[in-house]
Design an enzyme around this catalytic site. Structure first.
Site: not given
Ligand code: IMP
Length: 433
Positions: A13, A15-16, A41, A224, A301
């Site tokens: 998050d 801001g990519k 994104h 991520q 989410t």
């Molecule tokens: P997962 O990737 O859904 O298995 O989540 C694992 C961890 O990565 C959790 O803490 C999520 O909130 C975090 N996470 C996964 N995707 C993102 C993203 O695009 N932005 C920020 N956090 C992420």
């Protein structure tokens, strides 16, 4: 022609998408190398807001080809819906989206297992996005995954493969007290997705090699962030893929020697969604103010993000891990109204001072940040040019550069495409002495 890689420097998050959108103006191919529908994104174009999850954000530029790389885990139904959504907003995607035959599929049982694992954990869970990411990567590592290449099988063979996997996973679902899935229904939905996605599936490695050899410009897009990397992040509070620069080679098939620019994206402060250690987290009014001004709620989410001050220990470590050549600093404008701003420049761990982000999350839990306080600028910066930025804002940028040992070449001052300041190479001269 060299390849540019864009990597998240914090917990995602950062801001990519906006930076990728900015850099994509000058490129021919944008490729994603890891993750899946867990990514969110957002790009703002005029009054329109686009949220991307699996399709690279370069899709908004008509001449850009978008590649979903082999390191991804792709939810096929969500991908079809995402492409339909993009098309319905007037973007012509014909011939512009390629999906690696090596990418793995996320199936409905992965999503159920992800949710169940989260609900069962006594510690409150990892805080995943519940998109099935970890079970899909686990199947890949177990060599029980279904790949995009499998969409090119005969219909009967694909149907058998999917039905078999559903039946196997039903045993696990039942053992966990969950309702089994209908093999026929899942296979039907995959067959429907196959009709749409099979024409997009390709061996994308030669496509990328040829693009590089022909001098076309390629941009690799990380999802991520480095501190969520499966190896280098705060394990187990991480995602299940290699978000750092190393993952870009395995996740695209481009050799490490192809990458000559590695741009790290950092917010001017820090945020994290999900659980796990976050040394500079502010749980009181400062965190709340950052969240409200920065609109820090998840794209995927909707969850409120945890917020805190810039962590130069983590950033410095991440610069080294990725070999970052330059930095894009985002959301500096969010700090506009703060009378002073804090930066963590070291950690205290017991009696020791630590200046490297620890390898073990339990150690990260133990550290106390040491802060420096810098004057705020208390002026709106959105839409300003570099030479019009208030002095304390420039000092903040210069100070961060020094702490993390990497030049900052782009500064984003708002969600709009135009709210971007470029700092020419040789940052200390550009920013004044
Ligand atoms: P997962 O990737 O859904 O298995 O989540 C694992 C961890 O990565 C959790 O803490 C999520 O909130 C975090 N996470 C996964 N995707 C993102 C993203 O695009 N932005 C920020 N956090 C992420």
């Amino acid at each position: 022609m060299p390849v540019t890689l864009v990597v998240g420097g914090q917990w995602g998050d950062e801001g990519k998408a906006k930076i990728i959108d900015y850099l994509a103006r000058d490129v021919d191919v944008v490729v994603r190398y890891q993750g899946g529908a867990n990514a969110g994104h957002t790009v703002v174009v005029g009054s329109e807001k686009f949220a991307f999850h699996q399709v690279p954000s370069g899709i908004l530029y008509p001449k850009v080809t978008c590649v979903l790389g082999g390191g991804m885990v792709i939810d096929p139904l969500a991908l079809v819906a995402e492409i339909d959504g993009i098309v319905s907003r007037g973007v012509d995607t014909t011939g512009r989206i390629l999906v690696s035959a090596q990418a793995h599929l996320v199936l409905p049982y992965h999503v159920l297992l992800d949710c169940d694992s989260e609900d069962r954990r006594s510690d409150g869970g990892i805080g995943t996005t519940r998109k099935g990411i970890a079970p899909a990567y686990a199947d890949k590592a177990r060599r029980e995954g279904i790949r995009m290449a499998d969409l090119l099988r005969t219909p009967a063979s694909l149907r058998d493969l999917v039905s078999d996997r559903v039946r196997e996973n039903n045993r696990i679902l039942k053992a966990r007290g969950l309702k089994p899935l209908s093999p026929k229904k899942v296979a039907d939905s995959i067959m429907a997705a196959r009709a749409r996605l099979a024409p997009l599936v390709a061996d994308t490695r030669p496509v990328l090699w040829d693009a590089v050899a022909a001098g076309r410009r390629v941009l690799c897009e990380g999802a991520q962030g480095s501190l969520l990397d499966i190896d280098h992040g705060t394990y187990p509070y991480v995602t299940s893929s290699s978000c750092t620069a190393g993952g870009a080679a395995t996740g695209t098939g481009l050799p490490p020697s192809a990458f000559d620019r590695i741009v790290g994206i950092f917010k001017a402060y820090c945020t994290r969604v999900g659980n796990g250690p976050f040394p500079t987290e502010e749980t009181g009014s400062v965190g709340e103010k950052l969240r409200e001004i920065g609109r820090e709620y998840g794209t995927t989410t909707g969850r409120p993000r945890r917020c805190g001050w810039f962590d130069a220990v983590a950033a410095r470590t991440v610069v080294k891990l990725n070999g970052m050549t330059d930095i894009a600093l985002t959301k500096l404008d969010v700090l506009d109204t703060f009378p002073s701003v804090k930066v963590c420049n070291a950690y205290r761990m017991g009696k020791r001072t630590v200046d490297v982000f620890p390898a073990d999350a339990r150690d990260v839990e133990q550290v106390t940040p040491k802060y420096e306080t810098l004057p705020g600028w208390k002026e709106a910066t959105a839409g300003r040019r570099l030479e019009d930025l208030p002095r304390p804002a420039i000092d903040y940028i210069r100070h961060l550069e020094g702490l993390v040992a990497c030049p900052i070449h782009l500064v984003s001052l708002g969600p709009e495409r135009s709210a971007m300041v470029r700092i020419p190479r040789g940052p200390s001269t550009a920013l004044g002495a």
